[in-house]
Design a protein around this motif. Structure first.
Motif, short mmCIF file in Angstrom:
data_model
loop_
_atom_site.label_atom_id
_atom_site.label_comp_id
_atom_site.label_asym_id
_atom_site.label_seq_id
_atom_site.Cartn_x
_atom_site.Cartn_y
_atom_site.Cartn_z
N ILE A 266 0.84 -1.20 0.00
CA ILE A 266 0.00 0.00 0.00
C ILE A 266 0.87 1.25 0.00
N GLU A 267 1.93 1.23 0.79
CA GLU A 267 2.84 2.39 0.83
C GLU A 267 3.52 2.59 -0.52
N THR A 268 3.85 1.49 -1.21
CA THR A 268 4.46 1.60 -2.53
C THR A 268 3.50 2.25 -3.52
N ILE A 269 2.24 1.84 -3.48
CA ILE A 269 1.25 2.42 -4.39
C ILE A 269 1.00 3.88 -4.06
N LYS A 270 0.93 4.19 -2.77
CA LYS A 270 0.73 5.59 -2.37
C LYS A 270 1.85 6.47 -2.91
N GLY B 251 -18.36 -3.98 -10.74
CA GLY B 251 -19.65 -3.97 -11.42
C GLY B 251 -20.50 -2.77 -11.08
N ASN B 252 -20.43 -2.28 -9.82
CA ASN B 252 -21.23 -1.10 -9.45
C ASN B 252 -20.41 0.20 -9.49
N SER B 253 -19.24 0.14 -10.16
CA SER B 253 -18.39 1.32 -10.41
C SER B 253 -17.83 1.97 -9.16
N GLN B 254 -17.70 1.20 -8.07
CA GLN B 254 -17.08 1.76 -6.87
C GLN B 254 -15.64 2.21 -7.12
N TYR B 255 -14.97 1.55 -8.08
CA TYR B 255 -13.58 1.88 -8.37
C TYR B 255 -13.40 3.33 -8.81
N GLU B 256 -14.45 3.95 -9.33
CA GLU B 256 -14.35 5.32 -9.82
C GLU B 256 -14.16 6.32 -8.67
N LYS B 257 -14.40 5.90 -7.45
CA LYS B 257 -14.26 6.79 -6.29
C LYS B 257 -12.83 6.82 -5.75
N PHE B 258 -11.96 5.99 -6.33
CA PHE B 258 -10.60 5.84 -5.79
C PHE B 258 -9.55 6.10 -6.87
N ASP B 259 -8.37 6.48 -6.41
CA ASP B 259 -7.24 6.72 -7.32
C ASP B 259 -6.53 5.42 -7.67
N ALA B 260 -6.71 4.39 -6.84
CA ALA B 260 -6.13 3.08 -7.13
C ALA B 260 -6.89 2.03 -6.35
N VAL B 261 -6.88 0.82 -6.89
CA VAL B 261 -7.49 -0.34 -6.24
C VAL B 261 -6.40 -1.39 -6.09
N ILE B 262 -6.34 -2.04 -4.93
CA ILE B 262 -5.36 -3.10 -4.71
C ILE B 262 -6.08 -4.43 -4.58
N PHE C 40 2.04 9.92 -10.68
CA PHE C 40 0.76 10.33 -11.26
C PHE C 40 0.28 11.69 -10.74
N SER C 41 1.14 12.36 -9.95
CA SER C 41 0.87 13.73 -9.47
C SER C 41 -0.44 13.84 -8.71
N ILE C 42 -0.75 12.84 -7.88
CA ILE C 42 -1.94 12.87 -7.03
C ILE C 42 -1.48 13.09 -5.60
N ASN C 43 -1.76 14.25 -5.06
CA ASN C 43 -1.18 14.65 -3.78
C ASN C 43 -1.69 13.85 -2.58
N LYS C 44 -3.00 13.61 -2.54
CA LYS C 44 -3.59 12.85 -1.43
C LYS C 44 -4.43 11.72 -2.00
N PRO C 45 -3.77 10.66 -2.43
CA PRO C 45 -4.50 9.58 -3.10
C PRO C 45 -5.43 8.80 -2.18
N LYS C 46 -6.55 8.36 -2.75
CA LYS C 46 -7.49 7.48 -2.06
C LYS C 46 -7.33 6.08 -2.64
N ILE C 47 -7.13 5.10 -1.76
CA ILE C 47 -6.82 3.74 -2.18
C ILE C 47 -7.83 2.76 -1.61
N ALA C 48 -8.33 1.87 -2.45
CA ALA C 48 -9.25 0.82 -2.01
C ALA C 48 -8.53 -0.52 -2.02
N VAL C 49 -8.81 -1.36 -1.03
CA VAL C 49 -8.22 -2.70 -0.96
C VAL C 49 -9.34 -3.73 -1.04
#
Length: 353
Positions: free
Chosen positions: A187-191, A253-264, A198-207
């Motif tokens: 997670i720290e690596t992705i952050k 399927g319900n597009s939850q991924y669109e709320k996050f900058d990355a999914v793990i 990707f120039s995202i200052n405060k990324p939101k990550i889903a696991v």
């Protein structure tokens, strides 16, 4: 023209019996891409000239024997070997695998030495590359050994970004590989990658959870509550915007991924099946977490269509573009990091948007 304006893109040719050489040549038929980068293909110019005729490619190749002979704005082919190679499109050939690795190792050495700025790898066959000299499952594992950092498989297509906690391991071994320390590290690596690449200052990550329904409170497996959730909480309490674990079945399927900058995702197919479904053949495999930049297309050798002039080159082209974008992002990140006021300005700019 300075180096920052014309990035040197090293390209390993991959399996010559697959579609790699075809998608490479098709990518650079559009001369506009040569205005932003200079490709150096690690192979043999005579062989690529043969491939060029096969596909009636209009790419103009410039053969060189040393990296310092490259010409900006040209499609340079560095002769990694001199001898001829028998190409049989669609055939799994151990000898071809040896040349794929010769190309890859030479390109990696050039990347380490700073002779190229970024590396884009064409597809290899993970079976025919194995030898006494090369005992790695693929590109990523070798780069993890040769370069500084902690390699992480990160699939990217525009704002859809999917990283993996585990990658090329059997499904029945996934749970035993998951530890709190591993999850925190990934997670720290992705952050870090989201910020600097990707120039995202405060990324939101889903696991995503490991088990169906993220374990259903322990009814369907203990790993989600015992390992994944505590790791997420530790990072969240320290200020990382990471959430989950989410049940994987409905997340895309319900597009939850669109709320996050990355999914793990917890394992390979859990992340790559939805990613490849959504990316429509334009996805890129980026090796995050290293001190150098490497991308590749999100497909394999495709022996079934090799040599038939049917290969779609869009994923490889996007891999080149992403490598260039990340190169620029890292330059900008280094400049901003030297000046705290610039960091604040960037954050305010993002908040306004």
């Amino acid at each position: 023209m300075n180096k920052a304006e014309n990035i040197i893109v090293g390209i390993s040719i991959g399996d010559l019996n697959g579609i790699g050489s075809e998608v490479v040549l098709k990518t650079f038929e559009d001369s506009r891409i040569l205005e932003m980068c200079t490709p150096v293909i690690f192979a043999n110019v005579k062989i690529l000239s043969f491939v060029k005729k096969t596909f009636e490619s209009t790419s103009m190749l410039h053969g060189i024997d040393t990296i310092d002979q490259l010409v900006l704005g040209k499609i340079n082919v560095l002769n990694v070997w001199k001898e001829g190679v028998d190409i049989n499109f669609g055939v799994n050939d151990e000898n071809i695998g040896k040349y794929a690795i010769k190309s890859f190792i030479a390109a990696t050495d050039a990347l380490k030495a700073g002779q190229i700025d970024v590396l884009v790898t064409a597809p290899i066959n993970k079976y025919n590359i194995q030898s006494e000299e090369f005992k790695f499952p693929g590109h990523t594992d070798y780069l993890d050994k040769e370069l500084e950092g902690d390699a992480l498989m990160f699939m990217v297509q525009d704002n859809l970004r999917v990283g993996l906690l585990t990658d090329h391991i059997p499904v029945n071994e996934v749970a035993s590989h998951l530890t709190e320390a591993l999850i925190i590290r990934k997670i720290e690596t992705i952050k870090k990658s989201l910020i600097q690449d990707f120039s995202i200052n405060k990324p939101k990550i889903a696991v995503l959870g490991l088990n169906p329904h993220a374990g259903d409170g322990g009814v369907i497996g203990k790993e989600d509550d015992a390992i994944i959730r505590p790791a997420i909480k530790k990072l969240f309490d320290k200020g990382t915007l990471v959430f989950g674990p989410y049940p994987a079945d409905g997340f895309f399927g319900n597009s939850q991924y669109e709320k996050f900058d990355a999914v793990i995702a917890a394992y390979h197919d859990q992340g790559l099946i939805p990613f490849k479904t959504l990316s429509f053949g334009k996805g890129v495999n980026y090796t995050a977490g290293l001190n150098k930049i490497r991308t590749s297309p999100d497909h394999g050798t495709a022996y079934e269509i090799a040599g038939k002039n049917l290969a779609d080159f869009n994923s490889f082209k996007e891999a080149v573009y992403l490598a260039i974008d990340i190169f620029h992002s890292r330059i900008q990140y280094k400049e901003i990091s030297k000046d705290p006021m610039k960091i604040k300005e960037k954050q305010e700019e993002r908040n306004i948007r």
